[in-house]
Design a protein around this motif. Structure first.
Motif, short mmCIF file in Angstrom:
data_model
loop_
_atom_site.label_atom_id
_atom_site.label_comp_id
_atom_site.label_asym_id
_atom_site.label_seq_id
_atom_site.Cartn_x
_atom_site.Cartn_y
_atom_site.Cartn_z
N ALA A 27 12.14 84.96 6.53
CA ALA A 27 11.43 86.22 6.67
C ALA A 27 11.99 87.07 7.81
CB ALA A 27 9.95 85.96 6.92
N SER A 31 9.42 83.11 3.80
CA SER A 31 8.57 83.86 2.88
C SER A 31 8.28 83.11 1.60
CB SER A 31 9.22 85.22 2.55
OG SER A 31 10.50 85.03 1.96
N SER A 32 9.23 82.26 1.15
CA SER A 32 9.04 81.51 -0.08
C SER A 32 10.07 80.39 -0.15
CB SER A 32 9.18 82.42 -1.31
OG SER A 32 10.50 82.97 -1.38
#
Length: 525
Positions: A135, A141-142
């Motif tokens: 991020a 973020s994933s």
């Protein structure tokens, strides 16, 4: 006293004997000789000043750490699996670091790159094999699972664009030992498809002979280093494998294998050397010829100089290195050539642990600096308690620093020892960008009016190792420089230009042919 033997051609000119100060190199007449003999002397301890200033941060890594700029400030951070989970050592921008535990990823990090090309560093995690998409602030973020049917043992990895499509790919070296099956060393390449990775392609495999064990004593079984060892613009790999001799189990068999990249995701394998040295390896262009070289270290140091014809020349530096960590390669004193720093004990075994530096002179010879104490050692002599050694610019001053990850048996156990370079000269005068990747131009700036000679000063950072810096004027390359280390590059060059307008293009190039570029116009009065 250390000796180095280097082959030279019969046509080499005679060199008259030159007397040098202690610690320098003496070169004798070479008339009709087949080899050149260098002598490297230890510098006297008197008058020697500390070159590195250490600081210690708790960081109990269970596996090797991955170095990457996770928070986007242009300074390398560290991420590793610890007893607390995935832990990051994040820079504060001034040479200091803070610890942060990250939720989400599982396993341990093995590699990094910008795999989704969003300008933020991502991390590959092993065990539950997955990509953690960064991020840009130290978090993720994933996550995306990477499909792979093999459960490997020891794992090391490198990232580069191996097939020339502009996206970073992943190469993993590992060993297998399954019941009823022969043990193997393998290298698999995962091609980036823009949404993860394709199924792996095995590009190398070595079956370990019956009766041999993978690894030997205290060494790691495998190393994998990245470079352009034949200077063809395609990323190459060099693999070190270590196994026991099946006939004489007390002897190690160390094999260095070059995997020369063809630029399309395929590789051509070639054995560089088979030896009994217990080596860790690192890669850098040690002689500024545009071709990556290999430095191997343990109780001795050997440099394998790469050549464009896909061959290597080995030069031995007989030493008492006492190191089990990777040799650290960078221009530590601003002298224009890469030096070697390695962990070591003092000559008197006084209970300290630290580093030594081999400074490279302009002639390509080396001189040994004195021992620098870093910590107090409580264990038995003969085992260096550093698990890993890394090079980076940890305070953005343009000078290569050192990070040592420490285990037990020292005064600061389970720590990251950050050794800031205290020598006066940086590698470049233009500070690197405060970003994970980019080019910072200090002079001349766009649309400026200047007088000749013109000083070109710029720097670069990258998600990947930088190979060289180039300056092009009006479509013609005027300078190629190799003042690079880790993911940073510098160039300070004075060029004579004619009066009038000129188009400037500045490049930072990687091992895989990838480039970062800035172009603009200037006017010379």
């Amino acid at each position: 006293m250390w000796t180095i033997t280097r082959p030279v051609s019969d046509s080499s000119p005679d060199l008259a004997f030159r007397s040098r100060a202690a610690g320098e190199v003496s070169v004798k007449s070479l008339s009709n000789w087949k080899s050149m003999l260098f002598t490297v002397l230890f510098l006297a301890g008197a008058g020697y000043t500390q070159s590195f200033m250490p600081s210690y941060y708790p960081f109990a890594a269970d596996y090797k750490a991955v170095q990457v700029d996770l928070n986007g400030d242009g300074i390398p951070d560290l991420i590793a699996l610890t007893s607390s989970g995935i832990t990051e050592l994040l820079s504060n921008g001034a040479g200091g670091f803070t610890t942060q535990t990250v939720t989400g990823p599982s396993g341990y990090p093995i590699a990094t790159g910008d795999f989704n090309v969003d300008g933020k560093a991502d991390v590959i995690f092993m065990n539950n094999f997955q990509i953690g998409y960064g991020a840009g602030n130290g978090s993720f973020s994933s996550f995306k699972t990477i499909a792979w049917s093999i459960t490997p043992n020891d794992v090391v990895a490198q990232v580069a664009d191996f097939n020339g499509d502009g996206k970073p790919d992943l190469a993993i070296a590992f060993d297998t030992s399954e019941a009823g099956q022969p043990s193997t060393f393998q290298v698999a390449v995962f091609i980036n498809n823009g949404n993860g990775f394709n199924n792996p392609i095995t590009v190398f495999q070595r079956v370990v002979p019956n009766g041999a064990n993978i690894g030997f004593e205290y060494t790691t079984p495998i190393n994998l280093v990245l470079g352009d060892f034949d200077s063809d613009g395609h990323a190459d790999l060099v693999l070190r494998t270590t196994e026991s001799d099946p006939i004489n189990p007390g002897t190690a068999v160390v094999i260095l294998t070059a995997l020369f990249g063809n630029g399309d995701g395929t590789f051509s394998a070639s054995t560089i050397d088979t030896t009994s040295d217990l080596t860790q390896i690192a890669a850098a262009d040690m002689n500024n010829d545009g071709t990556t070289d290999i430095v191997a270290d343990y109780f001795a140091t050997a440099i394998y100089y790469g050549h464009s014809g896909r061959t290597f020349t080995r030069v031995n530096l007989t030493s008492a290195g006492d190191t089990e960590t990777t040799p650290m390669l960078a221009d530590f004193n601003g002298g224009g050539r890469k030096d070697i720093v390695y962990s070591s004990f003092p000559p008197d075994n006084s209970g300290t642990i630290g580093v030594r530096t081999l400074l490279q002179t302009s002639s390509g010879a080396f001189r040994q600096l004195g021992f620098e104490a870093i910590d107090t050692y409580y264990g038995g002599h003969g085992i260096v308690p550093f698990l890993q050694a890394l090079v980076g610019d940890y305070n953005r001053d343009g000078k290569p620093d050192v990070a040592l990850l420490a285990g037990d048996e020292i005064q600061h156990p389970q720590s990251a020892d950050i050794l800031l370079n205290a020598r006066p000269r940086p590698d470049g005068s233009c500070q690197t960008p405060a970003a994970p990747a980019g080019i910072h131009v200090c002079s001349p700036v766009a649309n400026s009016q200047v007088t000749s000679p013109v000083k070109f000063s710029f720097s670069a950072t990258s998600f990947y190792p930088i190979r060289k810096m180039e300056i092009w004027i009006d479509g013609v390359k005027r300078k190629e420089a190799y003042e690079v280390f880790a993911d940073e590059g510098f160039s300070d060059v004075n060029l004579t230009l004619s009066s009038g307008s000129h188009h400037v293009a500045l490049f930072a190039g990687g091992f895989d042919g990838s480039v970062q570029k800035v172009s603009y116009d200037i006017s010379v009065q």
